[in-house]
Design a protein around this motif. Structure first.
Motif, PDB file in Angstrom:
ATOM      1  N   GLN A 161       8.289  59.948  37.515  1.00 42.52           N
ATOM      2  CA  GLN A 161       8.008  60.563  38.813  1.00 42.52           C
ATOM      3  C   GLN A 161       9.313  60.589  39.612  1.00 42.52           C
ATOM      4  OE1 GLN A 161       4.929  61.802  39.820  1.00 42.52           O
ATOM      5  NE2 GLN A 161       4.317  61.428  37.700  1.00 42.52           N
ATOM      6  N   SER A 162       9.981  61.723  39.624  1.00 44.19           N
ATOM      7  CA  SER A 162      11.327  61.787  40.183  1.00 44.19           C
ATOM      8  C   SER A 162      11.373  62.134  41.671  1.00 44.19           C
ATOM      9  CB  SER A 162      12.154  62.817  39.410  1.00 44.19           C
ATOM     10  OG  SER A 162      11.541  64.092  39.463  1.00 44.19           O
ATOM     11  N   THR A 166       9.962  60.728  44.508  1.00 45.83           N
ATOM     12  CA  THR A 166      10.008  59.730  45.572  1.00 45.83           C
ATOM     13  C   THR A 166      11.394  59.109  45.714  1.00 45.83           C
ATOM     14  OG1 THR A 166       9.075  57.642  46.391  1.00 45.83           O
ATOM     15  CG2 THR A 166       9.185  57.920  44.007  1.00 45.83           C
ATOM     16  N   ALA A 167      11.790  58.824  46.952  1.00 45.46           N
ATOM     17  CA  ALA A 167      13.035  58.108  47.250  1.00 45.46           C
ATOM     18  C   ALA A 167      12.726  56.756  47.884  1.00 45.46           C
ATOM     19  CB  ALA A 167      13.912  58.940  48.181  1.00 45.46           C
ATOM     20  N   ALA A 168      11.543  56.211  47.582  1.00 45.71           N
ATOM     21  CA  ALA A 168      11.133  54.937  48.174  1.00 45.71           C
ATOM     22  C   ALA A 168      11.844  53.749  47.539  1.00 45.71           C
ATOM     23  CB  ALA A 168       9.618  54.755  48.043  1.00 45.71           C
ATOM     24  N   SER A 169      12.506  53.957  46.389  1.00 47.48           N
ATOM     25  CA  SER A 169      13.246  52.915  45.691  1.00 47.48           C
ATOM     26  C   SER A 169      14.434  53.561  44.994  1.00 47.48           C
ATOM     27  CB  SER A 169      12.344  52.216  44.661  1.00 47.48           C
ATOM     28  OG  SER A 169      13.097  51.426  43.759  1.00 47.48           O
ATOM     29  N   ASP A 170      15.401  52.730  44.552  1.00 50.96           N
ATOM     30  CA  ASP A 170      16.525  53.278  43.801  1.00 50.96           C
ATOM     31  C   ASP A 170      16.162  53.509  42.335  1.00 50.96           C
ATOM     32  OD1 ASP A 170      16.441  50.632  42.996  1.00 50.96           O
ATOM     33  OD2 ASP A 170      18.579  50.236  43.326  1.00 50.96           O
ATOM     34  N   HIS A 171      14.950  53.151  41.928  1.00 47.94           N
ATOM     35  CA  HIS A 171      14.395  53.501  40.626  1.00 47.94           C
ATOM     36  C   HIS A 171      13.194  54.415  40.849  1.00 47.94           C
ATOM     37  CE1 HIS A 171      16.310  50.495  37.767  1.00 47.94           C
ATOM     38  NE2 HIS A 171      16.731  50.073  38.943  1.00 47.94           N
ATOM     39  N   GLN A 172      12.825  55.125  39.805  1.00 50.11           N
ATOM     40  CA  GLN A 172      11.663  56.011  39.868  1.00 50.11           C
ATOM     41  C   GLN A 172      10.496  55.364  39.109  1.00 50.11           C
ATOM     42  OE1 GLN A 172      14.155  57.876  41.966  1.00 50.11           O
ATOM     43  NE2 GLN A 172      12.096  58.753  41.798  1.00 50.11           N
ATOM     44  N   PRO A 173       9.264  55.595  39.559  1.00 55.03           N
ATOM     45  CA  PRO A 173       8.121  55.110  38.793  1.00 55.03           C
ATOM     46  C   PRO A 173       7.989  55.862  37.473  1.00 55.03           C
ATOM     47  CG  PRO A 173       7.406  56.217  40.819  1.00 55.03           C
ATOM     48  CD  PRO A 173       8.887  56.306  40.781  1.00 55.03           C
ATOM     49  N   ILE A 174       7.604  55.141  36.418  1.00 56.50           N
ATOM     50  CA  ILE A 174       7.336  55.767  35.132  1.00 56.50           C
ATOM     51  C   ILE A 174       5.868  55.558  34.801  1.00 56.50           C
ATOM     52  CG2 ILE A 174       9.703  55.632  34.314  1.00 56.50           C
ATOM     53  CD1 ILE A 174       8.955  53.176  32.697  1.00 56.50           C
ATOM     54  N   ARG A 190      15.916  62.746  27.791  1.00 58.06           N
ATOM     55  CA  ARG A 190      15.215  61.710  28.541  1.00 58.06           C
ATOM     56  C   ARG A 190      15.446  61.882  30.043  1.00 58.06           C
ATOM     57  NH1 ARG A 190      13.293  56.743  27.068  1.00 58.06           N
ATOM     58  NH2 ARG A 190      14.240  56.958  25.007  1.00 58.06           N
ATOM     59  N   ALA A 191      14.375  61.808  30.816  1.00 57.96           N
ATOM     60  CA  ALA A 191      14.486  61.910  32.266  1.00 57.96           C
ATOM     61  C   ALA A 191      15.105  60.633  32.828  1.00 57.96           C
ATOM     62  CB  ALA A 191      13.108  62.138  32.881  1.00 57.96           C
ATOM     63  N   PRO A 192      16.064  60.750  33.760  1.00 60.36           N
ATOM     64  CA  PRO A 192      16.656  59.549  34.349  1.00 60.36           C
ATOM     65  C   PRO A 192      15.652  58.811  35.227  1.00 60.36           C
ATOM     66  CG  PRO A 192      17.442  61.514  35.471  1.00 60.36           C
ATOM     67  CD  PRO A 192      16.653  61.987  34.292  1.00 60.36           C
ATOM     68  N   THR A 193      15.755  57.491  35.229  1.00 57.74           N
ATOM     69  CA  THR A 193      14.874  56.665  36.053  1.00 57.74           C
ATOM     70  C   THR A 193      15.612  56.019  37.219  1.00 57.74           C
ATOM     71  OG1 THR A 193      15.212  54.648  34.751  1.00 57.74           O
ATOM     72  CG2 THR A 193      13.465  56.148  34.029  1.00 57.74           C
ATOM     73  N   ALA A 194      16.916  56.245  37.326  1.00 52.98           N
ATOM     74  CA  ALA A 194      17.711  55.733  38.445  1.00 52.98           C
ATOM     75  C   ALA A 194      18.904  56.657  38.631  1.00 52.98           C
ATOM     76  CB  ALA A 194      18.170  54.300  38.189  1.00 52.98           C
ATOM     77  N   GLY A 195      19.476  56.596  39.838  1.00 55.61           N
ATOM     78  CA  GLY A 195      20.626  57.438  40.128  1.00 55.61           C
ATOM     79  C   GLY A 195      20.284  58.738  40.812  1.00 55.61           C
ATOM     80  N   ILE A 216       5.782  52.639  49.100  1.00 53.40           N
ATOM     81  CA  ILE A 216       5.532  52.238  47.712  1.00 53.40           C
ATOM     82  C   ILE A 216       4.038  52.296  47.426  1.00 53.40           C
ATOM     83  CG2 ILE A 216       5.713  50.348  46.061  1.00 53.40           C
ATOM     84  CD1 ILE A 216       8.445  51.493  46.734  1.00 53.40           C
ATOM     85  N   ILE A 217       3.256  51.745  48.333  1.00 53.33           N
ATOM     86  CA  ILE A 217       1.801  51.705  48.161  1.00 53.33           C
ATOM     87  C   ILE A 217       1.228  53.115  48.113  1.00 53.33           C
ATOM     88  CG2 ILE A 217      -0.353  51.025  49.305  1.00 53.33           C
ATOM     89  CD1 ILE A 217       1.255  48.539  50.352  1.00 53.33           C
ATOM     90  N   ASP A 218       1.728  53.995  48.975  1.00 54.28           N
ATOM     91  CA  ASP A 218       1.227  55.379  48.995  1.00 54.28           C
ATOM     92  C   ASP A 218       1.487  56.084  47.667  1.00 54.28           C
ATOM     93  OD1 ASP A 218       0.332  55.077  51.564  1.00 54.28           O
ATOM     94  OD2 ASP A 218       2.012  56.132  52.502  1.00 54.28           O
ATOM     95  N   VAL A 219       2.682  55.913  47.119  1.00 53.61           N
ATOM     96  CA  VAL A 219       3.007  56.556  45.836  1.00 53.61           C
ATOM     97  C   VAL A 219       2.102  56.018  44.741  1.00 53.61           C
ATOM     98  CG1 VAL A 219       4.769  56.802  44.049  1.00 53.61           C
ATOM     99  CG2 VAL A 219       5.396  57.052  46.460  1.00 53.61           C
ATOM    100  N   LEU A 220       1.922  54.703  44.706  1.00 56.68           N
ATOM    101  CA  LEU A 220       1.082  54.100  43.676  1.00 56.68           C
ATOM    102  C   LEU A 220      -0.364  54.585  43.786  1.00 56.68           C
ATOM    103  CD1 LEU A 220       2.507  50.461  43.712  1.00 56.68           C
ATOM    104  CD2 LEU A 220       2.724  52.129  41.851  1.00 56.68           C
ATOM    105  N   ARG A 221      -0.864  54.678  44.992  1.00 54.26           N
ATOM    106  CA  ARG A 221      -2.248  55.150  45.162  1.00 54.26           C
ATOM    107  C   ARG A 221      -2.407  56.592  44.679  1.00 54.26           C
ATOM    108  NH1 ARG A 221      -3.459  52.435  51.112  1.00 54.26           N
ATOM    109  NH2 ARG A 221      -4.270  50.436  50.304  1.00 54.26           N
ATOM    110  N   LYS A 222      -1.408  57.434  44.935  1.00 55.45           N
ATOM    111  CA  LYS A 222      -1.482  58.825  44.473  1.00 55.45           C
ATOM    112  C   LYS A 222      -1.449  58.901  42.948  1.00 55.45           C
ATOM    113  CE  LYS A 222       0.539  60.786  48.674  1.00 55.45           C
ATOM    114  NZ  LYS A 222       1.756  61.376  49.284  1.00 55.45           N
ATOM    115  N   LEU A 223      -0.712  57.995  42.320  1.00 57.16           N
ATOM    116  CA  LEU A 223      -0.644  57.982  40.855  1.00 57.16           C
ATOM    117  C   LEU A 223      -1.932  57.455  40.233  1.00 57.16           C
ATOM    118  CD1 LEU A 223       3.026  56.750  40.333  1.00 57.16           C
ATOM    119  CD2 LEU A 223       2.122  59.055  39.963  1.00 57.16           C
ATOM    120  N   ASN A 224      -2.699  56.671  41.000  1.00 57.32           N
ATOM    121  CA  ASN A 224      -4.011  56.170  40.577  1.00 57.32           C
ATOM    122  C   ASN A 224      -3.960  55.456  39.225  1.00 57.32           C
ATOM    123  OD1 ASN A 224      -6.794  55.715  40.812  1.00 57.32           O
ATOM    124  ND2 ASN A 224      -7.301  57.613  39.741  1.00 57.32           N
TER     125      ASN A 224
END
Length: 281
Positions: free
Chosen positions: A265-266, A268-276, A228-233, A23-31
């Motif tokens: 951001q579709s 990553t599979a680090a969560s069952d939701h995607q970061p927006i 609309r891009a899906p954020t879960a599933g 989770i932290i790695d994805v967030l850092r890349k998104l800055n």
């Protein structure tokens, strides 16, 4: 300003293992400049993957240059130890006010499951001026409770806009009253647990006769002709049955012209939701 909202599913990926570092790695890349998170856990060993660590502390430590605000809306004690679950906001910009709201939780005999839900509000000194950034995670099981929460958010939004109209900071008052200016301009984000065709969605953005600044869906503002891009599933998670959108950015219409991008951001599979991600000039 870049804002990222993400239901992190207590860091549990599709393999059932908790990797908060992913989770932290994805967030850092998104800055991002502001991070809004839902489903952050502490001392919840019984959750899938064993969320025994204090994730609020882990995330705050990983983003040392950000000011953290936590809101564990669910806090259950076991052996005098709090098991916490809820929302978190981290801001690179200075925060000068924080407000935490417990959202309505009316009894619903048709849906005995559920947990308390809340809303974090931070007044942030952003480059374009003060703005309220709010993050939440609404009820999933009970439509009755979720609609009550949506309506209360609309009331709180009206309240903030009306106070911005009539209130002027007074430095002569006692310190607890020296709140400073709190604008009507706002960004609401999080896991709203409704789909774009639901009555809850329509209720949130419906115009009314109040002086409150109207709320607009940032995705539809930026991508009016794009599905609309899906954020879960995605990525083979058990929930939901099909990919759909549950996570949103809603913002006051005075900020609409400043929106430069909204995306999901579709990868990553680090969560069952995607970061927006929301970018504002």
């Amino acid at each position: 300003m870049r804002v990222v909202s993400w239901n992190i599913h207590w860091g549990c990926g599709k393999d059932g293992r908790i990797r908060i570092h992913a989770i932290i790695d994805v967030l850092r890349k998104l800055n991002p400049d502001v991070i809004c998170l839902q489903e952050v856990a502490s001392n919840h060993a019984e959750l899938e993957g064993n969320a025994n660590a204090n994730q609020f502390r882990q995330l705050a430590g990983a983003f040392g240059g950000y000011q953290p605000v936590i809101e564990p809306t669910s806090e259950i004690y076991q052996n005098n130890m709090p098991r916490q679950f809820g929302n978190m906001l981290l801001s690179k910009y200075r925060i000068n006010q924080v407000h935490r709201y417990l959202l309505p939780w009316p009894p619903d005999p048709n849906s005995p499951a559920g947990m308390p839900r809340g809303l974090i509000e931070a007044v942030i000194d952003a480059p374009g001026g003060k703005v309220r950034v709010l993050t939440t995670h609404l009820e999933y099981y009970s439509p009755v409770q979720r609609m009550a929460q949506v309506r209360h958010i609309k009331y709180l939004h009206w309240e903030a806009c009306e106070r911005a109209r009539i209130f002027q900071p007074d430095p002569t008052m006692d310190p607890p009253y020296q709140l400073g200016f709190r604008p009507g301009s706002a960004i609401y984000c999080g896991d709203f647990n409704f789909t774009p065709d639901s009555p809850d969605y329509q209720e949130l953005i419906a115009p009314d006769d109040s002086i409150a600044l109207p709320l607009v869906d940032a995705w539809r503002l930026r991508h009016p002709e794009i599905a609309r891009a899906p954020t879960a599933g995605l990525h083979g998670f058990k929930w939901p049955e099909r990919a759909d959108c549950f996570d949103y950015f809603f913002l006051t219409n005075d900020l609409a012209s400043r929106v430069t991008e909204v995306e999901v951001q579709s990868e990553t599979a680090a969560s069952d939701h995607q970061p927006i991600v929301l970018d504002i000039a």
